[in-house]
Design a protein around this motif. Structure first.
Motif, PDB file in Angstrom:
ATOM      1  N   SER A 269      25.830  63.980  49.686  1.00 22.70           N
ATOM      2  CA  SER A 269      25.676  64.868  48.535  1.00 22.70           C
ATOM      3  C   SER A 269      25.989  64.159  47.218  1.00 22.70           C
ATOM      4  CB  SER A 269      26.584  66.092  48.690  1.00 22.70           C
ATOM      5  OG  SER A 269      27.943  65.685  48.825  1.00 22.70           O
ATOM      6  N   GLN A 270      26.774  63.090  47.282  1.00 27.28           N
ATOM      7  CA  GLN A 270      27.126  62.389  46.050  1.00 27.28           C
ATOM      8  C   GLN A 270      25.938  61.558  45.557  1.00 27.28           C
ATOM      9  OE1 GLN A 270      30.738  60.143  46.395  1.00 27.28           O
ATOM     10  NE2 GLN A 270      31.782  61.708  47.608  1.00 27.28           N
ATOM     11  N   GLN A 271      25.737  61.562  44.245  1.00 27.15           N
ATOM     12  CA  GLN A 271      24.636  60.799  43.670  1.00 27.15           C
ATOM     13  C   GLN A 271      24.792  59.308  43.941  1.00 27.15           C
ATOM     14  OE1 GLN A 271      24.096  61.668  39.539  1.00 27.15           O
ATOM     15  NE2 GLN A 271      23.518  63.802  39.900  1.00 27.15           N
ATOM     16  N   TYR A 272      26.024  58.886  44.098  1.00 28.66           N
ATOM     17  CA  TYR A 272      26.293  57.469  44.361  1.00 28.66           C
ATOM     18  C   TYR A 272      25.560  57.015  45.621  1.00 28.66           C
ATOM     19  CZ  TYR A 272      28.956  53.537  46.279  1.00 28.66           C
ATOM     20  OH  TYR A 272      29.315  52.346  46.845  1.00 28.66           O
ATOM     21  N   HIS A 273      25.570  57.861  46.672  1.00 26.36           N
ATOM     22  CA  HIS A 273      24.939  57.491  47.931  1.00 26.36           C
ATOM     23  C   HIS A 273      23.434  57.312  47.756  1.00 26.36           C
ATOM     24  CE1 HIS A 273      28.519  59.721  49.960  1.00 26.36           C
ATOM     25  NE2 HIS A 273      28.791  58.435  49.779  1.00 26.36           N
ATOM     26  N   SER A 274      22.799  58.266  47.117  1.00 28.70           N
ATOM     27  CA  SER A 274      21.347  58.176  46.942  1.00 28.70           C
ATOM     28  C   SER A 274      20.973  57.002  46.047  1.00 28.70           C
ATOM     29  CB  SER A 274      20.797  59.480  46.358  1.00 28.70           C
ATOM     30  OG  SER A 274      21.371  59.757  45.089  1.00 28.70           O
ATOM     31  N   ARG A 275      21.787  56.713  45.038  1.00 34.36           N
ATOM     32  CA  ARG A 275      21.485  55.582  44.145  1.00 34.36           C
ATOM     33  C   ARG A 275      21.511  54.265  44.916  1.00 34.36           C
ATOM     34  NH1 ARG A 275      24.871  58.054  40.188  1.00 34.36           N
ATOM     35  NH2 ARG A 275      26.480  56.482  40.598  1.00 34.36           N
ATOM     36  N   VAL A 276      22.516  54.103  45.786  1.00 30.80           N
ATOM     37  CA  VAL A 276      22.619  52.857  46.542  1.00 30.80           C
ATOM     38  C   VAL A 276      21.455  52.732  47.520  1.00 30.80           C
ATOM     39  CG1 VAL A 276      24.018  51.549  48.174  1.00 30.80           C
ATOM     40  CG2 VAL A 276      25.125  52.779  46.311  1.00 30.80           C
ATOM     41  N   ILE A 277      21.139  53.815  48.219  1.00 28.74           N
ATOM     42  CA  ILE A 277      20.022  53.779  49.164  1.00 28.74           C
ATOM     43  C   ILE A 277      18.725  53.436  48.444  1.00 28.74           C
ATOM     44  CG2 ILE A 277      18.584  55.253  50.633  1.00 28.74           C
ATOM     45  CD1 ILE A 277      21.139  56.681  51.513  1.00 28.74           C
ATOM     46  N   LEU A 278      18.487  54.055  47.282  1.00 29.06           N
ATOM     47  CA  LEU A 278      17.275  53.777  46.514  1.00 29.06           C
ATOM     48  C   LEU A 278      17.249  52.339  46.010  1.00 29.06           C
ATOM     49  CD1 LEU A 278      17.001  57.129  44.537  1.00 29.06           C
ATOM     50  CD2 LEU A 278      15.325  56.246  46.181  1.00 29.06           C
TER      51      LEU A 278
END
Length: 342
Positions: A269-278
């Motif tokens: 849910s944290q934006q940090y996770h999606s940013r790293v994956i992207l």
């Protein structure tokens, strides 16, 4: 006459003090200056003559197509070079920015007499009467144009759906008034916006003026112009800009795909996770959505879901490096081949 005697005396005095040879450099310099000035004027005229057929102009016919005063010059309110245009955010559109002629300011009351012209005066659209297929909107300040301020209201006219679009500002129409028009649902009919502006707004505010901002063409209607009127260097610049826009648009689709899948799974849910994956996906070359890419992206998200501890480190660089290595190990040599292909 007395003045002739004075001039004669001055000439004799000059001849005694200054020889003709001393004056020759001054005469030559004066002649050179005049020749240079004449040459500059001729060059400017030649450039103007060369550029006119390649200009996009908004003009007003003084006689409004009547036979009287047919020799009068047309008034050019604004113009722009076709080849100086660029692809819009929608890459199916070609924007030509117009430069206002400070000597000729269009009154809102004269808007009906205006025409969009190419090739030195060939009208491709006229504001005298819009067809039922043409529409216009009061956009107010709903634009990111740098010259738009509280004193101006943005208007957009679309001639025959998705053909040619004219954007202009109206100055001298009070902000409170045009905002009220935008809020009122039936203030004007979209295909009757010109009569509304001329017969209503211009009558109430006779000092209101128009500043023409841009003419936009549908690229499907101008393929020949884009191929023939743009120089080789300009074509390279335009193509590079177009490729960049398309690449960014493709990447936004990938971003939306990843975020929607993370949301559906209810993970990271944290934006940090999606940013790293992207970031990992972008570096690895997954910048477009294809069937093969979507499959690998979903497998990568699933793998990350099974190993949530990889995100526990406070060191963002370490997390990034770990995910990069993890992706390589997960998909092996097939991934290297995919990277080269991407």
């Amino acid at each position: 006459p007395a003045y002739q005697l004075v001039l004669t005396a001055q000439a004799l005095t000059m001849s005694e003090e200054t020889s003709i040879s001393d004056l020759l450099p001054l005469v030559a310099a004066a002649l050179n200056d005049k020749a240079a000035a004449d040459a500059a004027k001729e060059l400017a005229a030649a450039r103007e003559e060369r550029d006119i057929p390649r200009k996009v102009e908004v003009i007003r016919s003084l006689n409004n197509s009547d036979d009287e005063d047919e020799d009068e010059d047309v008034v050019v309110y604004s113009s722009g070079m076709f080849e100086d245009g660029q692809y819009a955010n929608n890459t199916n559109l070609w924007d030509v920015t117009l430069e206002q002629n400070s000597s000729n300011i269009c009154r809102l009351a004269d808007l009906r007499d205006c025409h969009i012209c190419v090739g030195g005066g060939i009208a491709i659209a006229s504001l005298d009467e819009l067809s039922n297929e043409s529409h216009g909107w009061v956009n107010g300040d709903e634009t990111d144009h740098p010259d738009l301020d509280g004193d101006a209201c943005s208007i957009k006219i679309e001639f025959c759906p998705q053909s040619t679009i004219l954007t202009f500002f109206i100055r001298g129409w009070p902000e409170a008034e045009w905002k009220a028009v935008m809020e009122e649902e039936d203030a004007y009919a979209e295909h009757d916006i010109i009569p509304f502006l001329v017969e209503n707004v211009a009558v109430q505010y006779p000092d209101a003026t128009v500043e023409f901002i841009a003419v936009t063409f549908a690229t499907r209607n101008i393929p020949g112009a884009l191929k023939r009127l743009l120089s080789s260097k300009r074509k390279e610049e335009v193509c590079a800009d177009l490729d960049e826009q398309i690449a960014e648009r493709d990447w936004e689709k990938v971003v939306g795909f990843v975020k929607s899948n993370l949301q559906e799974r209810g993970i990271f849910s944290q934006q940090y996770h999606s940013r790293v994956i992207l970031a990992v996906l972008r570096v690895q070359g997954f910048k477009t959505r294809t069937e093969a890419n979507d499959d690998i992206i979903l497998r990568f998200i699933a793998a990350c879901e099974q190993s949530p501890g990889v995100f526990d480190s406070d060191d963002g660089e370490e997390v990034f490096t770990t995910l990069m290595q993890y992706l390589r190990e997960q998909f092996g040599s097939d991934q290297d081949d995919h990277m080269e292909e991407s």
